[in-house]
Design a protein around this motif. Structure first.
Motif, PDB file in Angstrom:
ATOM      1  N   ILE A 247      80.688  51.280  23.749  1.00 19.41           N
ATOM      2  CA  ILE A 247      80.068  50.324  22.833  1.00 19.41           C
ATOM      3  C   ILE A 247      80.125  48.905  23.393  1.00 19.41           C
ATOM      4  O   ILE A 247      79.289  48.060  23.061  1.00 19.41           O
ATOM      5  N   LEU A 248      81.089  48.653  24.279  1.00 18.05           N
ATOM      6  CA  LEU A 248      81.159  47.324  24.897  1.00 18.05           C
ATOM      7  C   LEU A 248      79.939  47.036  25.765  1.00 18.05           C
ATOM      8  O   LEU A 248      79.659  45.878  26.083  1.00 18.05           O
ATOM      9  N   PHE A 249      79.212  48.080  26.131  1.00 16.85           N
ATOM     10  CA  PHE A 249      78.018  47.877  26.945  1.00 16.85           C
ATOM     11  C   PHE A 249      76.769  47.664  26.095  1.00 16.85           C
ATOM     12  O   PHE A 249      75.663  47.541  26.624  1.00 16.85           O
ATOM     13  N   GLU A 250      76.961  47.603  24.772  1.00 19.07           N
ATOM     14  CA  GLU A 250      75.833  47.262  23.890  1.00 19.07           C
ATOM     15  C   GLU A 250      75.193  45.932  24.272  1.00 19.07           C
ATOM     16  O   GLU A 250      73.956  45.838  24.361  1.00 19.07           O
ATOM     17  N   PRO A 251      75.989  44.845  24.513  1.00 21.42           N
ATOM     18  CA  PRO A 251      75.356  43.582  24.898  1.00 21.42           C
ATOM     19  C   PRO A 251      74.572  43.684  26.210  1.00 21.42           C
ATOM     20  O   PRO A 251      73.549  43.012  26.375  1.00 21.42           O
ATOM     21  N   VAL A 252      75.067  44.530  27.134  1.00 19.48           N
ATOM     22  CA  VAL A 252      74.363  44.701  28.405  1.00 19.48           C
ATOM     23  C   VAL A 252      73.002  45.339  28.157  1.00 19.48           C
ATOM     24  O   VAL A 252      71.963  44.861  28.645  1.00 19.48           O
ATOM     25  N   GLY A 253      73.013  46.419  27.373  1.00 17.57           N
ATOM     26  CA  GLY A 253      71.754  47.090  27.044  1.00 17.57           C
ATOM     27  C   GLY A 253      70.817  46.179  26.269  1.00 17.57           C
ATOM     28  O   GLY A 253      69.609  46.145  26.524  1.00 17.57           O
ATOM     29  N   ALA A 254      71.391  45.425  25.318  1.00 12.76           N
ATOM     30  CA  ALA A 254      70.578  44.523  24.506  1.00 12.76           C
ATOM     31  C   ALA A 254      69.955  43.426  25.368  1.00 12.76           C
ATOM     32  O   ALA A 254      68.792  43.054  25.180  1.00 12.76           O
ATOM     33  N   ALA A 255      70.736  42.884  26.319  1.00  8.85           N
ATOM     34  CA  ALA A 255      70.226  41.825  27.192  1.00  8.85           C
ATOM     35  C   ALA A 255      69.091  42.337  28.080  1.00  8.85           C
ATOM     36  O   ALA A 255      68.085  41.648  28.287  1.00  8.85           O
ATOM     37  N   ILE A 256      69.236  43.560  28.604  1.00  7.07           N
ATOM     38  CA  ILE A 256      68.192  44.149  29.449  1.00  7.07           C
ATOM     39  C   ILE A 256      66.921  44.392  28.639  1.00  7.07           C
ATOM     40  O   ILE A 256      65.797  44.070  29.066  1.00  7.07           O
ATOM     41  N   LEU A 257      67.102  44.952  27.426  1.00 12.99           N
ATOM     42  CA  LEU A 257      65.956  45.200  26.553  1.00 12.99           C
ATOM     43  C   LEU A 257      65.278  43.893  26.146  1.00 12.99           C
ATOM     44  O   LEU A 257      64.044  43.816  26.085  1.00 12.99           O
ATOM     45  N   ALA A 258      66.098  42.856  25.875  1.00 16.94           N
ATOM     46  CA  ALA A 258      65.546  41.555  25.486  1.00 16.94           C
ATOM     47  C   ALA A 258      64.728  40.945  26.623  1.00 16.94           C
ATOM     48  O   ALA A 258      63.723  40.266  26.385  1.00 16.94           O
ATOM     49  N   TYR A 259      65.161  41.194  27.842  1.00 16.70           N
ATOM     50  CA  TYR A 259      64.431  40.673  29.008  1.00 16.70           C
ATOM     51  C   TYR A 259      63.046  41.308  29.105  1.00 16.70           C
ATOM     52  O   TYR A 259      62.030  40.618  29.280  1.00 16.70           O
ATOM     53  N   PHE A 260      62.979  42.624  28.957  1.00 16.78           N
ATOM     54  CA  PHE A 260      61.709  43.325  29.126  1.00 16.78           C
ATOM     55  C   PHE A 260      60.817  43.237  27.888  1.00 16.78           C
ATOM     56  O   PHE A 260      59.587  43.180  28.009  1.00 16.78           O
ATOM     57  N   ILE A 261      61.422  43.217  26.687  1.00 10.69           N
ATOM     58  CA  ILE A 261      60.625  43.234  25.457  1.00 10.69           C
ATOM     59  C   ILE A 261      60.322  41.826  24.945  1.00 10.69           C
ATOM     60  O   ILE A 261      59.204  41.533  24.519  1.00 10.69           O
ATOM     61  N   LEU A 262      61.327  40.947  25.006  1.00  8.56           N
ATOM     62  CA  LEU A 262      61.181  39.607  24.430  1.00  8.56           C
ATOM     63  C   LEU A 262      61.000  38.516  25.478  1.00  8.56           C
ATOM     64  O   LEU A 262      60.718  37.368  25.133  1.00  8.56           O
ATOM     65  N   GLY A 263      61.212  38.879  26.743  1.00  9.69           N
ATOM     66  CA  GLY A 263      61.090  37.884  27.798  1.00  9.69           C
ATOM     67  C   GLY A 263      62.235  36.891  27.828  1.00  9.69           C
ATOM     68  O   GLY A 263      62.084  35.770  28.319  1.00  9.69           O
ATOM     69  N   GLU A 264      63.410  37.286  27.312  1.00  3.39           N
ATOM     70  CA  GLU A 264      64.583  36.398  27.308  1.00  3.39           C
ATOM     71  C   GLU A 264      65.294  36.478  28.661  1.00  3.39           C
ATOM     72  O   GLU A 264      65.628  37.558  29.131  1.00  3.39           O
ATOM     73  N   PHE A 265      65.538  35.321  29.252  1.00  2.00           N
ATOM     74  CA  PHE A 265      66.240  35.254  30.525  1.00  2.00           C
ATOM     75  C   PHE A 265      67.705  34.886  30.291  1.00  2.00           C
ATOM     76  O   PHE A 265      68.038  34.175  29.338  1.00  2.00           O
ATOM     77  N   LEU A 266      68.576  35.386  31.142  1.00  2.66           N
ATOM     78  CA  LEU A 266      70.001  35.086  31.047  1.00  2.66           C
ATOM     79  C   LEU A 266      70.340  33.870  31.907  1.00  2.66           C
ATOM     80  O   LEU A 266      69.895  33.769  33.053  1.00  2.66           O
ATOM     81  N   SER A 267      71.134  32.973  31.340  1.00  5.44           N
ATOM     82  CA  SER A 267      71.630  31.843  32.123  1.00  5.44           C
ATOM     83  C   SER A 267      72.896  32.265  32.855  1.00  5.44           C
ATOM     84  O   SER A 267      73.504  33.304  32.531  1.00  5.44           O
ATOM     85  N   LEU A 268      73.305  31.482  33.820  1.00  2.00           N
ATOM     86  CA  LEU A 268      74.520  31.788  34.570  1.00  2.00           C
ATOM     87  C   LEU A 268      75.734  31.806  33.656  1.00  2.00           C
ATOM     88  O   LEU A 268      76.623  32.661  33.789  1.00  2.00           O
ATOM     89  N   SER A 269      75.786  30.862  32.690  1.00  2.00           N
ATOM     90  CA  SER A 269      76.933  30.804  31.769  1.00  2.00           C
ATOM     91  C   SER A 269      76.978  32.029  30.860  1.00  2.00           C
ATOM     92  O   SER A 269      78.058  32.518  30.514  1.00  2.00           O
ATOM     93  N   GLN A 270      75.811  32.557  30.483  1.00  2.00           N
ATOM     94  CA  GLN A 270      75.777  33.767  29.654  1.00  2.00           C
ATOM     95  C   GLN A 270      76.270  34.975  30.439  1.00  2.00           C
ATOM     96  O   GLN A 270      77.029  35.799  29.915  1.00  2.00           O
ATOM     97  N   ILE A 271      75.828  35.084  31.695  1.00  2.00           N
ATOM     98  CA  ILE A 271      76.268  36.205  32.527  1.00  2.00           C
ATOM     99  C   ILE A 271      77.770  36.132  32.777  1.00  2.00           C
ATOM    100  O   ILE A 271      78.498  37.117  32.595  1.00  2.00           O
ATOM    101  N   ALA A 272      78.243  34.942  33.169  1.00  2.00           N
ATOM    102  CA  ALA A 272      79.670  34.771  33.467  1.00  2.00           C
ATOM    103  C   ALA A 272      80.510  34.936  32.209  1.00  2.00           C
ATOM    104  O   ALA A 272      81.525  35.657  32.199  1.00  2.00           O
ATOM    105  N   GLY A 273      80.106  34.274  31.123  1.00  2.00           N
ATOM    106  CA  GLY A 273      80.868  34.350  29.875  1.00  2.00           C
ATOM    107  C   GLY A 273      80.886  35.746  29.294  1.00  2.00           C
ATOM    108  O   GLY A 273      81.934  36.233  28.845  1.00  2.00           O
TER     109      GLY A 273
END
Length: 300
Positions: A247-273
């Motif tokens: 379940i800890l990988f939910e944010p990973v899956g959500a971020a990937i889906l958001a990138y392809f579906i919503l066009g949301e990009f991750l910042s360096l601080s989001q990836i690191a944090g």
């Protein structure tokens, strides 16, 4: 033990993707947060109703007045968890919101410390500090983007605290009820709470276009009923900690889906944090399996 029809990791992966879709569906709706939460819960109990009334109504007799009170309080906190989490997605990204909500195990540990006098070890303090430093990094990065994004992060953290309170109030009742009965009652209490919240806020129950009703229904079917049902099925074959880590990988899956579906990009601080938060919680799980068992066996 009988052999499962399919490898348990397959339903677990599907379950993670299912719950990861929750934030995506919420982002795609245009309805108010309370309305989205209301229909998510309402459709869930409507879908569950035939099974509950056919097979599980006899369990209602097991509930005392104290049980009803605790279940009602759990439902209220679950309702406001959804309101705040959905609202956070109006201000911050899917990645930031979901990774902050994932800090639930640390809130659970704090709750068991204050309510059940669980001892705090050095490892728990260190893991908590690691995860919190990651959340601060996410918040700092979002603040640099806009104050609104930081506000969304704060809403996500409060939502995380509320889901933990919901679990703390419901854990004792859950011991005496099946998952179906407990979930049905809590979801019903949550739906009633959301109904009056919408009225108090003056929000609209409808009409909405067909696309909105589709997102409401998908929220009920995929994250609510499919995702957590698959996790509970897998618990027969794998350790609770396997589910917890998955379940800890939910944010990973959500971020990937958001990138392809919503066009949301991750910042360096989001990836690191986000990475730091997940590592901190993994470190925490290694020492506190029983807390994780409490969190995920009682999660509706």
């Amino acid at each position: 033990m009988e052999k499962p029809a399919i490898h348990p990791y397959i339903p677990i992966i599907i379950g993670v993707l299912s719950v990861a879709l929750s934030a995506i569906f919420v982002k795609l709706t245009t309805a108010d947060s309370g309305v989205t939460a209301f229909y998510r819960m309402l459709f869930s109990i409507l879908i569950m109703s035939p099974l509950f009334f056919w097979k599980y109504t006899h369990e209602i007799k097991k509930l005392s007045k104290r049980d009803w009170f605790f279940t009602a309080v759990a439902g209220i906190f679950l309702a406001f968890h959804f309101i705040l989490w959905f609202e956070s997605l109006n201000y911050t990204s899917v990645a930031s919101s979901t990774v902050l909500v994932t800090m639930q195990p640390l809130f659970a540990f704090a709750g068991t410390y204050f309510f059940f006098k669980e001892k705090i070890s050095l490892k728990a303090l260190v893991s908590g500090a690691i995860a919190i430093s990651g959340s601060v990094l996410i918040g700092y990065g979002d603040f640099k983007v806009s104050g609104a994004a930081l506000f969304g992060d704060l809403l996500a953290l409060i939502a995380c605290a509320f889901i933990t309170i919901y679990l703390l109030f419901g854990q004792d009742v859950r011991k005496r009820l099946s998952l179906v009965t407990y979930t049905f009652i809590v979801y019903s209490a949550s739906t009633i709470t959301l109904f009056f919240y919408i009225i108090a806020k003056g929000e609209s129950f409808g009409p909405y276009p067909a696309s909105e009703w589709m997102w409401f229904l998908l929220l009920a079917i995929i994250p609510n009923l499919l995702g957590h049902t698959l996790f509970n099925w897998a618990l027969k074959w794998v350790s609770t900690n396997v589910i917890s880590i998955a379940i800890l990988f939910e944010p990973v899956g959500a971020a990937i889906l958001a990138y392809f579906i919503l066009g949301e990009f991750l910042s360096l601080s989001q990836i690191a944090g986000g990475t730091i938060v997940i590592l901190g919680i993994l470190f925490f799980i290694a020492d506190y399996g029983k807390i994780k068992s409490f969190v995920f066996k009682n999660r509706a």
